[in-house]
Design a protein around this motif. Structure first.
Motif, PDB file in Angstrom:
ATOM      1  N   PHE A  40      -2.912  -1.831  -4.148  1.00  0.00           N
ATOM      2  CA  PHE A  40      -2.402  -0.514  -3.786  1.00  0.00           C
ATOM      3  C   PHE A  40      -2.793  -0.127  -2.363  1.00  0.00           C
ATOM      4  O   PHE A  40      -1.956   0.310  -1.566  1.00  0.00           O
ATOM      5  CB  PHE A  40      -2.912   0.540  -4.774  1.00  0.00           C
ATOM      6  CG  PHE A  40      -2.445   1.918  -4.485  1.00  0.00           C
ATOM      7  CD1 PHE A  40      -1.124   2.279  -4.674  1.00  0.00           C
ATOM      8  CD2 PHE A  40      -3.332   2.876  -4.010  1.00  0.00           C
ATOM      9  CE1 PHE A  40      -0.686   3.562  -4.399  1.00  0.00           C
ATOM     10  CE2 PHE A  40      -2.908   4.159  -3.733  1.00  0.00           C
ATOM     11  CZ  PHE A  40      -1.584   4.501  -3.926  1.00  0.00           C
ATOM     12  N   SER A  41      -4.068  -0.311  -2.015  1.00  0.00           N
ATOM     13  CA  SER A  41      -4.514   0.096  -0.684  1.00  0.00           C
ATOM     14  C   SER A  41      -3.915  -0.778   0.422  1.00  0.00           C
ATOM     15  O   SER A  41      -3.590  -0.285   1.501  1.00  0.00           O
ATOM     16  CB  SER A  41      -6.037   0.084  -0.600  1.00  0.00           C
ATOM     17  OG  SER A  41      -6.533  -1.218  -0.726  1.00  0.00           O
ATOM     18  N   CYS A  42      -3.772  -2.076   0.152  1.00  0.00           N
ATOM     19  CA  CYS A  42      -3.194  -2.973   1.165  1.00  0.00           C
ATOM     20  C   CYS A  42      -1.715  -2.683   1.392  1.00  0.00           C
ATOM     21  O   CYS A  42      -1.232  -2.735   2.527  1.00  0.00           O
ATOM     22  CB  CYS A  42      -3.386  -4.423   0.766  1.00  0.00           C
ATOM     23  SG  CYS A  42      -5.100  -4.958   0.870  1.00  0.00           S
ATOM     24  N   LEU A  43      -0.993  -2.402   0.326  1.00  0.00           N
ATOM     25  CA  LEU A  43       0.416  -2.074   0.490  1.00  0.00           C
ATOM     26  C   LEU A  43       0.586  -0.745   1.218  1.00  0.00           C
ATOM     27  O   LEU A  43       1.541  -0.564   1.973  1.00  0.00           O
ATOM     28  CB  LEU A  43       1.116  -2.037  -0.866  1.00  0.00           C
ATOM     29  CG  LEU A  43       1.324  -3.400  -1.527  1.00  0.00           C
ATOM     30  CD1 LEU A  43       1.946  -3.226  -2.890  1.00  0.00           C
ATOM     31  CD2 LEU A  43       2.158  -4.309  -0.653  1.00  0.00           C
ATOM     32  N   GLU A  51      -1.876 -12.025   5.036  1.00  0.00           N
ATOM     33  CA  GLU A  51      -2.830 -10.937   5.268  1.00  0.00           C
ATOM     34  C   GLU A  51      -3.052 -10.142   3.980  1.00  0.00           C
ATOM     35  O   GLU A  51      -4.188  -9.799   3.640  1.00  0.00           O
ATOM     36  CB  GLU A  51      -2.294 -10.029   6.371  1.00  0.00           C
ATOM     37  CG  GLU A  51      -3.244  -8.923   6.778  1.00  0.00           C
ATOM     38  CD  GLU A  51      -2.645  -8.014   7.836  1.00  0.00           C
ATOM     39  OE1 GLU A  51      -3.427  -7.409   8.573  1.00  0.00           O
ATOM     40  OE2 GLU A  51      -1.402  -7.908   7.902  1.00  0.00           O
ATOM     41  N   LEU A  52      -1.987  -9.876   3.256  1.00  0.00           N
ATOM     42  CA  LEU A  52      -2.077  -9.143   1.988  1.00  0.00           C
ATOM     43  C   LEU A  52      -2.896  -9.924   0.971  1.00  0.00           C
ATOM     44  O   LEU A  52      -3.812  -9.377   0.353  1.00  0.00           O
ATOM     45  CB  LEU A  52      -0.671  -8.873   1.434  1.00  0.00           C
ATOM     46  CG  LEU A  52      -0.590  -8.236   0.048  1.00  0.00           C
ATOM     47  CD1 LEU A  52      -1.076  -6.805   0.104  1.00  0.00           C
ATOM     48  CD2 LEU A  52       0.822  -8.307  -0.491  1.00  0.00           C
ATOM     49  N   MET A  53      -2.590 -11.201   0.810  1.00  0.00           N
ATOM     50  CA  MET A  53      -3.293 -12.010  -0.191  1.00  0.00           C
ATOM     51  C   MET A  53      -4.776 -12.176   0.158  1.00  0.00           C
ATOM     52  O   MET A  53      -5.632 -12.130  -0.721  1.00  0.00           O
ATOM     53  CB  MET A  53      -2.629 -13.378  -0.329  1.00  0.00           C
ATOM     54  CG  MET A  53      -1.213 -13.307  -0.863  1.00  0.00           C
ATOM     55  SD  MET A  53      -1.043 -12.307  -2.354  1.00  0.00           S
ATOM     56  CE  MET A  53      -1.853 -13.348  -3.526  1.00  0.00           C
ATOM     57  N   GLY A  54      -5.079 -12.373   1.426  1.00  0.00           N
ATOM     58  CA  GLY A  54      -6.476 -12.511   1.827  1.00  0.00           C
ATOM     59  C   GLY A  54      -7.271 -11.242   1.613  1.00  0.00           C
ATOM     60  O   GLY A  54      -8.415 -11.279   1.164  1.00  0.00           O
TER      61      GLY A  54
END
Length: 77
Positions: A40-43, A51-54
């Motif tokens: 939620f915070s990354c999106l 970058e999202l997965m890491g």
């Protein structure tokens, strides 16, 4: 050290076994919470791809170890 026997011959789990069980339970709950909140915070920040997965992986590991440690301490007490 003698271990108390239950009414049907079962022995009670040791303190170390209870702490291990608490750590594993805490890790699983922390991993799920980290995945949920990390995603939620990354999106919200607009991350995509690697970058999202890491970032999600890092958040999951941080909450996993933190919550697992606190659950192990709580089960030991």
């Amino acid at each position: 050290m003698l271990v108390a026997m239950g009414p049907y011959g079962q022995s009670q789990p040791s303190c170390f076994n209870c702490m291990k069980m608490g750590f594993v339970m805490g890790c699983s709950v922390g991993m799920a919470a980290g995945a949920l909140f990390g995603t939620f915070s990354c999106l919200r920040m607009g991350m995509w791809g690697r970058e999202l997965m890491g970032s999600i992986r890092k958040t999951m590991m941080q909450s996993d170890s933190t919550f697992g440690t606190f659950m192990a301490i709580g089960m030991g007490i």
